[in-house]
Motif scaffolding. Sequence first.
Motif, PDB file in Angstrom:
ATOM      1  N   MET A  35       0.849  -1.180   0.000  1.00 22.61           N
ATOM      2  CA  MET A  35       0.000   0.000   0.000  1.00 22.61           C
ATOM      3  C   MET A  35       0.887   1.232   0.000  1.00 22.61           C
ATOM      4  O   MET A  35       2.028   1.193   0.432  1.00 22.61           O
ATOM      5  N   GLN A 207      -7.781  -0.041   1.513  1.00 21.75           N
ATOM      6  CA  GLN A 207      -7.831  -1.240   2.331  1.00 21.75           C
ATOM      7  C   GLN A 207      -8.934  -2.197   1.874  1.00 21.75           C
ATOM      8  O   GLN A 207      -8.841  -3.398   2.081  1.00 21.75           O
ATOM      9  N   VAL A 218       1.414  -6.927   5.143  1.00 20.51           N
ATOM     10  CA  VAL A 218       1.175  -5.641   4.484  1.00 20.51           C
ATOM     11  C   VAL A 218       2.455  -4.802   4.560  1.00 20.51           C
ATOM     12  O   VAL A 218       3.087  -4.732   5.616  1.00 20.51           O
ATOM     13  N   ALA A 235      -3.016  -2.492   7.497  1.00 18.97           N
ATOM     14  CA  ALA A 235      -3.881  -1.911   6.468  1.00 18.97           C
ATOM     15  C   ALA A 235      -5.004  -1.104   7.115  1.00 18.97           C
ATOM     16  O   ALA A 235      -5.361  -0.022   6.641  1.00 18.97           O
ATOM     17  N   GLU A 239      -5.821   2.900   6.842  1.00 20.59           N
ATOM     18  CA  GLU A 239      -7.141   3.376   6.457  1.00 20.59           C
ATOM     19  C   GLU A 239      -7.607   4.453   7.435  1.00 20.59           C
ATOM     20  O   GLU A 239      -8.154   5.474   7.041  1.00 20.59           O
TER      21      GLU A 239
END
Lengths: 251, 348
Positions: A35, A207, A218, A235, A239
Amino acid sequence: MSMLSVNNLHVRVGEAEIIRGLSLAVPAGEVHAIMGPNGAGKSTLSYTLAGRGGYEVTGGSATLNGEDLLALEPNERAAKGLFLSFQYPLEIPGVPGLTFIRTALNAQRKARGEAEISAPEFLKLARAEAAKLKIDFDMLKRPLNVGFSGGEKKRMEIFQMAMLSPHFLILDETDSGLDIDALKIVAEGVNALRGPDRAMLVITHYQRLLDYIRPDMVHVLAGGRIVASGGPELALELEAEGYDRFVKAAA
Amino acid sequence: MSLASALATGDVAELPNRRQEDWRWTDLRGALRALPPASPAGEAAAIGSGPFDGLTSDQIVFLNGRAQSETVIAVAEAAARTAALRWVSQTSNTAHGGKVRIVVAAGARLVLLESYEGRGEAYVADAVLEFELGEGASVERVVLAEDAADAISVSTATVALAPHARFAQTVLTSGAKRQRLETQVSHPGGGGELRLDGGYLIGGARHADLTTVVAHQGLDGRTEQLTKGAVAGAARGVFQGRIVVAEGADHTDARMGHHALILSDRAEVDAKPELEIYADDVACAHGNTVGALDEDALFYIRSRGVPEHEARALLTQAFVGEVVDRIEHEGARDAARAWVASHLEALA
Ligand SMILES: Nc1ncnc2c1ncn2[C@@H]1O[C@H](COP(=O)(O)OP(=O)(O)O)[C@@H](O)[C@H]1O
Ligand SMILES: [Mg+2]
């Protein structure tokens, strides 16, 4: 041993160094999520691993099953089992989807010294996989992705993936442009490919996708490197809090 | 000046040259210091197979310019005929020319499957075709041109279209040392329909020139044109398309497209699409593009496991395939598709 192993990778695009000392290891059987904020270098990493021209590796290494990935042509990487689901899939005018995928499948088989798939066997497989992904079979007879919506293109990526049956999957923002129903179908398709001899790198900005494709780990990519790694709870943290903390850390 | 008149008179000064506007990219005079001697009769028993074999047993053969049977291909009123017309050059270092008339009476239908078959080297070949269509007649002409790499080859077709008649043409060529495949159409309008398509796949040091001239002379005529080409090596593709809409040829609908792929740094494409309009209330348009293969599309295909040369061939075939898909006769379409596939290697 990790299936994918990236070590201190540096990648230049044009004048700019985009990937700046990135390290990552994904063992067989695992799903890792990456991410990060827009412009962090997520697509650059995926293109570099797939072998796109113009992405100059200036340092570090990347191996797949111990083999130097960076020394191989893009098609050789595919034949070794690497698959990239593109953030922006290309349109291929004049080449029907089925022709495209059969050409790719047979090219991979040839590279691996395997026999070509027969036409009936191919069609049977295509019908079964299309049904699972709720893709209208007639759509596969049309030129690949030409005039398809963003969501249809993403579904075609997953269809290609299912047909080619790769070992290492990179999904670059496969969730973007999908509504929740399409997302569920795509996630099911991806989850169906999970197994002890496969591994995945799921790149996403949100997410939400990870509710359907549960990652083992992650990683946060910011400023061209991995700045944090953790379990699925990371995650959720991202978020809630956003990427600011990590962007600052990377700066 | 023409190759035909140069062959008839033996005078090299009759050869079209680059100082003529219409021949500036296809300089025959520059390619031929002297005219070679006349070709021998050739061996009819040894002409071998043609690209349309199996589609019709009705074959008209010109061997080294000499008609082996009729010199007029006639289709009687309301009749239908599918004929193969084969121009076979079975000679080296000699010159020949031939001429055929194609007369398609009112309401008649003709599918003409034409081939240029080079069986020797460095020959000079000229072909002249004169098409006459009656009212409501329909002709589909599909041409596959396969000349020798060092040949000089010119084919000139004139077409007299009639009201409510239809003439549809697809010319595919692999070029020669100098090659010109020209079509001139006089279009009376009156609901007449014309399709003039072309494709060239040329590599090495080959040259191919597809030239068309359409003169719209009456009300309500339609013309559509699509030419696509791919040039590799040091090859040179030429497209000249001229559509003239005369005064009074109102409501003419004419569309011309030429699109080329340049597959190497040394390859060249020269294109001159021209619309000259002297009428009112017409719908005319032309498009012309010359470019390289899309690198992003190439990477996408390669990322799926397809080697680069195959990916290039796939995109090139798809590019030219648009022209092939417009061929109406199914057997000819398949033959054309196979012909394109067999020429992709030469471009790799
Ligand atoms: N082809 C390119 N040429 C120049 N800069 C590029 C190119 N592709 C990406 N970049 C730059 O690299 C950085 C990372 O882009 P990208 O990898 O697409 O980020 P992400 O996928 O994380 O949003 C951005 O600053 C972007 O502007
Ligand atoms: Mg991206």
